[in-house]
Scaffold this motif. Structure first.
Motif, mmCIF file in Angstrom:
data_model
loop_
_atom_site.group_PDB
_atom_site.id
_atom_site.type_symbol
_atom_site.label_atom_id
_atom_site.label_comp_id
_atom_site.label_asym_id
_atom_site.label_seq_id
_atom_site.Cartn_x
_atom_site.Cartn_y
_atom_site.Cartn_z
ATOM 1 N N VAL A 75 8.097 -2.315 1.175
ATOM 2 C CA VAL A 75 6.895 -2.455 0.353
ATOM 3 C C VAL A 75 6.682 -3.939 0.127
ATOM 4 C CG1 VAL A 75 5.836 -1.966 -1.882
ATOM 5 C CG2 VAL A 75 7.218 -0.217 -0.758
ATOM 6 N N ASP A 76 5.460 -4.398 0.394
ATOM 7 C CA ASP A 76 5.209 -5.839 0.454
ATOM 8 C C ASP A 76 4.092 -6.251 -0.512
ATOM 9 O OD1 ASP A 76 5.081 -8.481 1.215
ATOM 10 O OD2 ASP A 76 4.231 -8.099 3.193
ATOM 11 N N GLN A 77 4.481 -6.711 -1.712
ATOM 12 C CA GLN A 77 3.525 -7.205 -2.705
ATOM 13 C C GLN A 77 2.378 -6.215 -2.911
ATOM 14 O OE1 GLN A 77 2.330 -11.246 -1.808
ATOM 15 N NE2 GLN A 77 4.423 -11.911 -1.440
ATOM 16 N N LEU A 78 2.721 -4.977 -3.114
ATOM 17 C CA LEU A 78 1.749 -3.889 -3.171
ATOM 18 C C LEU A 78 1.249 -3.670 -4.596
ATOM 19 C CD1 LEU A 78 1.894 -0.572 -1.253
ATOM 20 C CD2 LEU A 78 1.603 -0.486 -3.740
ATOM 21 N N ASP A 79 -0.056 -3.431 -4.708
ATOM 22 C CA ASP A 79 -0.691 -3.077 -5.982
ATOM 23 C C ASP A 79 -1.275 -1.680 -5.885
ATOM 24 O OD1 ASP A 79 -0.331 -5.628 -7.318
ATOM 25 O OD2 ASP A 79 -1.936 -6.409 -6.045
ATOM 26 N N LEU A 80 -1.054 -0.870 -6.919
ATOM 27 C CA LEU A 80 -1.616 0.481 -6.952
ATOM 28 C C LEU A 80 -1.727 0.941 -8.402
ATOM 29 C CD1 LEU A 80 -2.487 3.107 -5.425
ATOM 30 C CD2 LEU A 80 -0.103 3.842 -5.645
ATOM 31 N N GLY A 90 7.322 4.945 8.294
ATOM 32 C CA GLY A 90 7.743 3.562 8.116
ATOM 33 C C GLY A 90 6.727 2.697 7.408
ATOM 34 N N ALA A 91 5.633 3.307 6.914
ATOM 35 C CA ALA A 91 4.581 2.529 6.253
ATOM 36 C C ALA A 91 4.965 2.092 4.854
ATOM 37 C CB ALA A 91 3.287 3.329 6.196
ATOM 38 N N GLY A 92 5.942 2.786 4.244
ATOM 39 C CA GLY A 92 6.366 2.453 2.883
ATOM 40 C C GLY A 92 6.009 3.499 1.848
ATOM 41 N N LYS A 93 5.462 4.662 2.272
ATOM 42 C CA LYS A 93 5.042 5.695 1.326
ATOM 43 C C LYS A 93 6.199 6.204 0.471
ATOM 44 C CE LYS A 93 3.463 8.776 4.130
ATOM 45 N NZ LYS A 93 4.042 8.170 5.356
ATOM 46 N N SER A 94 7.259 6.631 1.124
ATOM 47 C CA SER A 94 8.379 7.220 0.381
ATOM 48 C C SER A 94 9.058 6.194 -0.519
ATOM 49 C CB SER A 94 9.398 7.832 1.353
ATOM 50 O OG SER A 94 8.841 8.944 2.025
ATOM 51 N N VAL A 141 -4.522 4.421 1.813
ATOM 52 C CA VAL A 141 -3.850 4.297 3.104
ATOM 53 C C VAL A 141 -2.898 3.106 3.037
ATOM 54 C CG1 VAL A 141 -4.117 4.004 5.596
ATOM 55 C CG2 VAL A 141 -5.842 5.255 4.286
ATOM 56 N N VAL A 142 -1.637 3.353 3.382
ATOM 57 C CA VAL A 142 -0.609 2.319 3.353
ATOM 58 C C VAL A 142 -0.167 2.026 4.778
ATOM 59 C CG1 VAL A 142 1.687 1.698 2.516
ATOM 60 C CG2 VAL A 142 0.173 3.053 1.081
#
Length: 288
Positions: free
Chosen positions: A18-23, A38-42, A198-199
């Motif tokens: 996870v890369d500097q993600l905002d949600l 591998g997108a970072g969802k889990s 979408v991630v």
């Protein structure tokens, strides 16, 4: 906000999951979280529910640190992998989980919502795979949570099982509940979610209503029958099965005009907007 990630980064060795993600997830939303493997969802889910700690940034759940049990009291969750005690009966499992909450849903009401009525006396080890999955999901709703997080909730379910689970989720949301779910069934997101995130590569690359996500790629699907290969000017992706062609293009009108002017002998023309799946593949750079 019910749940929030602010500039969150999480690494596993040299891999940035996870890369500097905002949600932000607001009360009453039903948010579908999409992304390739591998997108970072889990990893994002595990951070939001307090199973992992971010390397940097901040995560909030009901205004506090999700690793503090006080802020998880109104959270319900079903992870991808679940286990049920095989010798306990369905009713016993529901009763055991219910005792952890001050005002649980009645067992009969809970089981009816998820298409499990009449199975109270069945040992969980004797349930089908789909029934086990529906029971695992139903347990996330026992404590009347304000937020339910579902990670790939319908994996392994048949059509009937999926629709029974969808109805349970819709009922919860209609009563004001908040839902965050991941799924690799994109029609599931189209049927359930009011908002799609979408991630890709650990970052949010699209966020909005389903129609908004489709519109970001502005791709139409032109289907036609043609005995010869049609010109592919302006086509970003094509598929062929016999004489039937599927052409993805950002300008369907221009493509059809070009086919007519070139005297291409086509029949059975159909034009429609891109599906969420097509938009998703384009946004994540996975088109073939």
């Amino acid at each position: 906000m019910i749940a929030r990630a602010l500039g969150v980064t999480r690494r596993f060795g040299s891999t940035v999951a996870v890369d500097q993600l905002d949600l932000d997830v607001a009360a009453g939303e039903l948010v579908g979280l999409l992304g390739p493997n591998g997108a970072g969802k889990s990893t994002l889910i595990s951070l939001l529910v307090g199973l992992r700690k971010p390397d940097s940034g901040r995560v909030e759940l009901f205004g506090g640190d999700p690793r503090d049990a006080r802020f998880r009291r109104e959270l319900g969750m079903t992870p991808q992998e679940t286990g049920l005690p095989t010798t306990l009966r369905v009713g016993e499992v529901v009763s055991f989980v219910s005792r952890h909450f001050p005002d649980p849903l009645p067992a009969g009401e809970l089981l009816e919502r998820f298409g499990l009525s009449g199975l109270e006396k069945r040992q969980t080890g004797g349930l089908s795979g789909g029934q086990k999955r529906r029971l695992a999901v139903a347990l996330a709703f026992v404590g009347r949570p304000k937020l339910v997080v579902l990670d790939e909730p319908t994996t392994g379910l048949d059509v009937e099982g999926r629709r029974a689970l969808w109805e349970g989720v819709r009922h919860f949301h209609a009563e004001g509940g908040t839902v965050l779910l991941t799924s690799h069934y994109l029609d599931e997101i189209e049927n359930l979610a009011s908002r799609v995130v979408v991630v890709g590569k650990g970052r949010v690359i699209a966020d909005g209503p389903v129609d908004h996500v489709r519109g970001l790629v502005a791709v139409s699907r032109v289907s036609l029958t043609c005995p010869v290969p049609p010109p592919l000017d302006g086509v970003v992706h094509s598929e062929r099965e016999g004489d039937r062609w599927e052409l993805h293009t950002p300008d369907a009108d221009a493509l059809v005009r070009h086919l007519v002017r070139a005297d291409v002998p086509f029949t059975a023309l159909q034009v429609r907007p891109a599906s969420l799946e097509e938009a998703f593949l384009t946004l994540t750079g996975e088109t073939s």
